[in-house]
Design an enzyme around this catalytic site. Structure first.
Site, PDB file in Angstrom:
ATOM      1  N   HIS A 132       0.719  -1.262  -0.139  1.00 41.45           N
ATOM      2  CA  HIS A 132       0.089   0.121  -0.006  1.00 41.45           C
ATOM      3  C   HIS A 132       1.039   1.330  -0.098  1.00 41.45           C
ATOM      4  CE1 HIS A 132      -4.205  -1.267   0.196  1.00 41.45           C
ATOM      5  NE2 HIS A 132      -3.897  -2.250   0.987  1.00 41.45           N
TER       6      HIS A 132
ATOM      7  N   ASP B 184      -4.728   1.897   2.054  1.00 42.46           N
ATOM      8  CA  ASP B 184      -5.088   1.305   3.387  1.00 42.46           C
ATOM      9  C   ASP B 184      -5.516   2.315   4.206  1.00 42.46           C
ATOM     10  OD1 ASP B 184      -2.385   2.364   3.331  1.00 42.46           O
ATOM     11  OD2 ASP B 184      -1.657   1.261   4.729  1.00 42.46           O
TER      12      ASP B 184
ATOM     13  N   TYR C  96      -8.459   8.339 -17.673  1.00 38.65           N
ATOM     14  CA  TYR C  96      -9.247   8.700 -16.764  1.00 38.65           C
ATOM     15  C   TYR C  96      -9.671  10.232 -16.935  1.00 38.65           C
ATOM     16  CZ  TYR C  96      -8.014   5.136 -13.439  1.00 38.65           C
ATOM     17  OH  TYR C  96      -7.572   3.628 -12.836  1.00 38.65           O
TER      18      TYR C  96
ATOM     19  N   GLU D 285       0.145   8.148  11.436  1.00 35.94           N
ATOM     20  CA  GLU D 285      -1.434   7.405  11.619  1.00 35.94           C
ATOM     21  C   GLU D 285      -2.282   8.519  12.210  1.00 35.94           C
ATOM     22  OE1 GLU D 285      -0.842   2.792  11.708  1.00 35.94           O
ATOM     23  OE2 GLU D 285      -0.363   3.888  13.417  1.00 35.94           O
TER      24      GLU D 285
END
Length: 439
Positions: free
Chosen positions: A135, A140, A341, A416
């Protein structure tokens, strides 16, 4: 802005005036409290997902993990959407709009080089090669954030106005060659039409170029269109000692590479928005003294405006073909055969409406980033309903930008602390939109 989008935003502005209001400050405070409460689970989810990454259209175990978490919250859950996608619906206790939230789940063919106790050791097959899987773009974190948002909003169900559709999308990094996938396939299979159709959609992306705590949004073209570019240059094979007896496609291809650089620098008005033409691969010839029959070139085209995207395509085709014609040969140009895209467009009215919410979450000014020439298939969702795609800083505070590994690097890692900020961002966007937030 289309008449449909204007009517959606106007209708909810009128609803907000007529409907009984839940105390906004109390609801915002409750989101903060619940986010702090779920933070340990946020981190646990993110670390599990980081340690067990899966490539595009192969997110089987990821989908099982996500679906189990959502079912435990009592949500209506659908699996197997666009191969491995998961969709869940939360119906609030009060009438209100349908809002969609989206996260991507797939990882990249990158072997992790970060020394973490939960580092990925996964391996898989990609394009016929054995590769590491990581990841390396923060998906994630996105998946963990959306799971955390579902947990927070599920606990606010009695006070929640409207319905929330949680979209866990596979294959954002493009499906394998020869397969369909991602947002485009989810829409094709009716992700918006089956069940309640959302009026707006919100999404976010973590980026290492900004520090954790920073929140950025750009109205209009927020991320570029991306179109694959293939150019087959025909030649006439001959001995390398007698080039006049043939046509050298290597020389022609070299001239095309240089000529294509004038598309952005001399042919288009980049004062409006930037465009990019990049050739990333040239393949031709078998030995030093043979001029080959052909050369294949591969590249990518980027634009931040739909009109400029179309113009870019026309000018690239013309430039390549005319240079080849001048050399007495042909260049076959194919755009979008491998991937394509559209521009990711942040609806200006929706940005204006939700900017106060973003400023409150960020506890400071919401920044406007420079043009982002990377691409996102969130763009397909935002073509169907007004969309807002937010950037969150994920670099640990105090780490120098130039020393920190960027997204898609095997050394990419994140702070985090971005996880609870992501939950607060999405949850507040939902409740404030439903309450008829006004700029």
């Amino acid at each position: 802005m289309t008449a449909t989008r204007r009517s959606v935003l106007l209708a909810w502005a009128l609803f907000a005036v007529a409907a009984p209001q839940v105390d906004a400050a109390d609801l915002h405070a409750e989101i903060d409290r619940l986010t702090a409460q779920v933070e340990p689970q946020l981190i646990k989810n993110r670390r599990y997902l980081h340690q067990h990454p899966e490539l595009s259209n192969r997110e089987f175990e990821t989908a099982k993990y996500v679906a189990a978490k959502l079912k435990a919250l009592g949500l209506e859950v659908q699996t197997g959407v666009a191969h491995t996608g998961v969709v869940a619906v939360l119906k609030g206790g009060k009438p209100g709009p349908v809002v969609a939230l989206r996260a991507d789940m797939d990882a990249l063919p990158v072997a992790e080089e970060v020394d973490l106790p939960f580092a990925s050791k996964a391996r898989s097959s990609y394009d016929g090669k054995d590769v590491g899987v990581m990841h390396a773009c923060g998906h994630d974190a996105h998946t963990s954030i959306l799971l955390g948002t579902a947990e927070v909003l599920a606990q606010l169900k009695p006070q929640l106005a409207g319905t929330v559709k949680f979209i866990f999308q596979p294959a954002e990094e493009s499906p394998p060659a020869g397969e369909e996938g991602g947002a485009q396939l989810m829409l094709k299979e009716g992700v918006f039409e089956k069940g309640p159709k959302p009026e707006v959609i919100f999404g976010l992306h973590v980026f290492a170029q900004w520090e954790v705590g920073e929140l950025l949004v750009k109205e209009g073209g927020a991320m570029a269109s991306a179109d694959s570019l293939d150019i087959l240059v025909r030649g006439k094979q001959t001995h390398g000692a007698a080039p006049w007896q043939g046509i050298d496609p290597i020389v022609v291809a070299s001239q095309i590479v240089l000529g294509l650089q004038t598309v952005a620098s001399r042919q288009m008005n980049i004062g409006k928005e930037p465009v990019i033409v990049t050739i990333g691969k040239i393949d031709g010839g078998v030995r030093n003294n043979i001029i080959p029959d052909q050369v294949m070139m591969k590249g990518t085209l980027r634009a931040l405006d739909d009109g400029m995207r179309a113009e870019l395509h026309q000018r690239v085709i013309r430039t390549a073909q005319k240079i080849a014609e001048a050399a007495g040969t042909t260049a076959e140009v194919t755009i979008g055969a491998e991937s394509s895209y559209p521009v990711t467009v942040n609806d200006p009215a929706l940005v204006a409406r939700m900017r106060p919410t973003l400023a409150r979450v960020a506890a400071g000014p919401v920044q406007t980033p420079d043009a982002m020439l990377g691409a996102e298939d969130f763009s397909y969702f935002a073509q169907q309903v007004p969309g807002l795609f937010v950037f969150l800083g994920a670099r640990p505070k105090g780490e120098a930008k130039e020393k920190f590994a960027a997204n898609h690097s095997p050394r990419f890692h994140l702070d985090e602390a971005v996880l609870p900020m992501g939950v607060r961002t999405l949850a507040n966007l939902v409740v404030d939109y439903a309450a008829g937030a006004q700029p």
